[in-house]
Design a protein around this motif. Structure first.
Motif, PDB file in Angstrom:
ATOM      1  N   ASP A 171       1.441   4.564  -2.863  1.00 28.56           N
ATOM      2  CA  ASP A 171       1.379   6.228  -2.811  1.00 28.56           C
ATOM      3  C   ASP A 171       2.345   6.725  -3.363  1.00 28.56           C
ATOM      4  OD1 ASP A 171      -0.802   6.133  -1.149  1.00 28.56           O
ATOM      5  OD2 ASP A 171       0.271   5.729   0.723  1.00 28.56           O
ATOM      6  N   ASP A 172       3.475   5.931  -3.849  1.00 26.34           N
ATOM      7  CA  ASP A 172       4.670   6.733  -4.575  1.00 26.34           C
ATOM      8  C   ASP A 172       4.394   6.457  -6.136  1.00 26.34           C
ATOM      9  OD1 ASP A 172       6.114   7.459  -2.287  1.00 26.34           O
ATOM     10  OD2 ASP A 172       6.880   5.313  -2.112  1.00 26.34           O
ATOM     11  N   THR A 232      -3.728   8.508  -8.411  1.00 27.32           N
ATOM     12  CA  THR A 232      -4.664   8.700  -7.130  1.00 27.32           C
ATOM     13  C   THR A 232      -4.622   7.167  -6.839  1.00 27.32           C
ATOM     14  OG1 THR A 232      -6.472   9.241  -8.408  1.00 27.32           O
ATOM     15  CG2 THR A 232      -5.227  10.939  -7.709  1.00 27.32           C
ATOM     16  N   ARG A 243       0.930  -1.066   0.082  1.00 28.72           N
ATOM     17  CA  ARG A 243       0.051   0.057  -0.062  1.00 28.72           C
ATOM     18  C   ARG A 243       0.824   1.404   0.068  1.00 28.72           C
ATOM     19  NH1 ARG A 243      -2.249   3.778  -0.707  1.00 28.72           N
ATOM     20  NH2 ARG A 243      -4.416   4.586  -0.308  1.00 28.72           N
ATOM     21  N   ASN A 244       1.873   1.442   0.667  1.00 30.74           N
ATOM     22  CA  ASN A 244       2.744   2.706   0.776  1.00 30.74           C
ATOM     23  C   ASN A 244       3.555   2.704  -0.623  1.00 30.74           C
ATOM     24  OD1 ASN A 244       2.052   2.821   3.466  1.00 30.74           O
ATOM     25  ND2 ASN A 244       3.955   1.825   4.257  1.00 30.74           N
TER      26      ASN A 244
END
Length: 472
Positions: A285-286, A291, A281-282
């Motif tokens: 974000d990158d 989005t 999940r992290n």
């Protein structure tokens, strides 16, 4: 040129075309690397006679540049679920331990026609059943980042050979994560195309069983696209084919602003080992110019699983039932294969129909999701690479697994619908073990999924982090 084995397929081809590298030199470097690295990993099996390979490479150097195919001079080992003329092709089974085909299956023939030099096979579990590459014929494959652990499966040999720089390109196949799980666990890319995109030999039924497909594996998206173009040429004898596409040229177009739906553990329906969800999940974000939205479970996980296991066992029984019908050969099958076959043989036509109705309902729901999102995302596996001495994980995060493949339930949503799915590496856990994420697109959107993967690769290049020195 220094050791060329660290280069990708396109870079190798360009170097050969301009005379900076010869196929003979590449073959010599490849054989040297296999001799040095493969004994500790057991990724490549049935390696051909080096003298014959050197002769083929020398002959390749005499082909004019204008007459060379897209894979000209590239050493490739074919997954041991594909018949290759003149090379021991076992499917990991003692039933076929001495099988040497007289002719190539379609995939191998296409690699040869494109100029690849077929050097041997990559290891796989028996008949491709299970996401851990071990079998009684060739043994077990280790992970280049942790050789005492699994490389995954069933394309574990292919993924390990790529990560260890023994190959620049590899073919894989995928029914239940068979190229996604090894790619994620070996820090390389694997692409499961839309079902029907890559044809297979038109043998037996070609209409009913739509779960498994061949696909490319590589250390870059460009190399994935290169191999996909070779494999994804329609065959008019097959009913679910799709037109050829210029996948490599499509990467030149930007992916655009992406909307990604994160499905995680499907609302806690699937147990996950610690650290997998947060890492994946992290990483999202990158993702450049994207989005990401967390999505609640869109369909009942239990219904997906029941549909999947019915259709899968039915397909396995159709394919392997001939071995089960003979008592002598049945005794040579592993227990998981016997369980799948007998289960598939027990189903009525209406049970199979009801399973396909559930699949149809999930397809309609997924189509709605793709109105909101360009990609759906899930981890490639629910566990980190486990000790290679295991047969399969018996529990995950304290929850008992009731079948040999339940721990890979996370791949079912894409497999059930035959959706194009990229397994992309997202980094390493606290023990230094790799993990990946599935990027799933709508049916037919293979080029768009690859473009998204190209954006990710340019931003991260995780496969550039090579295995530890002395390991691979």
């Amino acid at each position: 040129m220094d050791d060329p084995t660290g280069l990708g397929a396109l870079a190798l081809r360009r170097a050969m075309d301009v005379g900076r590298l010869t196929a003979a030199a590449l073959m010599e470097a490849t054989l040297a690397r296999i001799a040095r690295v493969n004994p500790g990993l057991n990724a490549i099996v049935a390696l051909r006679d080096p003298a014959a390979l050197r002769a083929e490479a020398a002959a390749a150097d005499r082909v004019p540049v204008a007459a060379r195919g897209p894979l000209h001079g590239l050493p490739m080992a074919v997954k041991d679920l594909v018949g290759v003329a003149g090379i021991r092709s076992t499917w990991g089974s003692p039933i076929l331990a001495d099988n040497v085909p007289a002719q190539d299956d379609m995939l191998a023939a296409r690699l040869r026609a494109a100029g690849a030099i077929l050097i041997g096979k990559t290891n796989t579990p028996e008949f491709g059943l299970g996401s851990h590459s071990y079998n009684p014929v060739h043994g077990v494959t280790g992970n280049p980042y942790a050789p005492e652990r699994t490389a995954g499966g069933s394309s574990g040999g292919a993924a390990a050979a790529l990560a260890a720089r023994m190959l620049a390109l590899a073919d894989g196949s995928d029914m239940m994560g068979s190229l996604r799980n090894p790619a994620g666990w070996c820090n390389v890319y694997g692409f499961r195309p839309t079902y029907g995109r890559v044809p297979v030999d038109p043998v037996g039924d070609t209409f009913l069983h739509q779960l498994a497909t061949d696909g490319p594996m590589a250390r870059s998206i460009e190399d994935l696209a290169l191999l996909l173009e070779v494999l994804a040429v329609p065959d008019p004898r097959l009913p679910h084919g799709r037109p050829s596409e210029p996948f490599l040229a499509a990467l030149d177009r930007p992916a655009g602003r992406l909307r990604i739906g994160w499905l995680g553990d499907w609302g806690a329906a699937w147990p996950m080992e610690n650290g997998i969800l947060s890492l994946c999940r992290n990483a999202l974000d990158d993702f450049p110019d994207a989005t990401v939205e967390d999505v609640p479970p869109p369909f009942a996980a239990a219904r997906l699983w029941d549909s999947w296991t019915t259709l899968r066992s039915w397909a396995v029984a159709a394919r392997l039932g001939v071995f089960h019908a003979d008592a002598g050969r049945r005794a040579l099958l592993k227990p998981e294969a016997i369980w799948e076959i007998e289960r598939g043989l027990s189903f009525s036509a209406m049970q199979v129909h009801r399973a396909s109705v559930v699949r149809s309902e999930w397809n309609a729901v997924a189509a709605g999701l793709f109105q909101r999102f360009d990609l759906l995302a899930l981890p490639v596996a629910q566990v980190w690479p486990f000790p290679k001495g295991w047969d399969w994980p018996k529990s995950v995060a304290g929850r008992a697994m009731d079948t040999y493949h339940r721990w890979m339930e996370v791949v079912v949503p894409a497999s059930l619908l035959g959706l194009p799915t990229l397994a992309a590496p997202v980094g390493f856990g606290p023990q230094g073990l790799p993990m990946g994420v599935q990027l799933i697109g709508p049916r037919g959107a293979d080029a768009a999924v690859l473009r998204a993967g190209q954006a990710w690769h340019r931003a991260t290049d995780w496969p550039g982090r090579v295995p530890p020195a002395g390991v691979a």
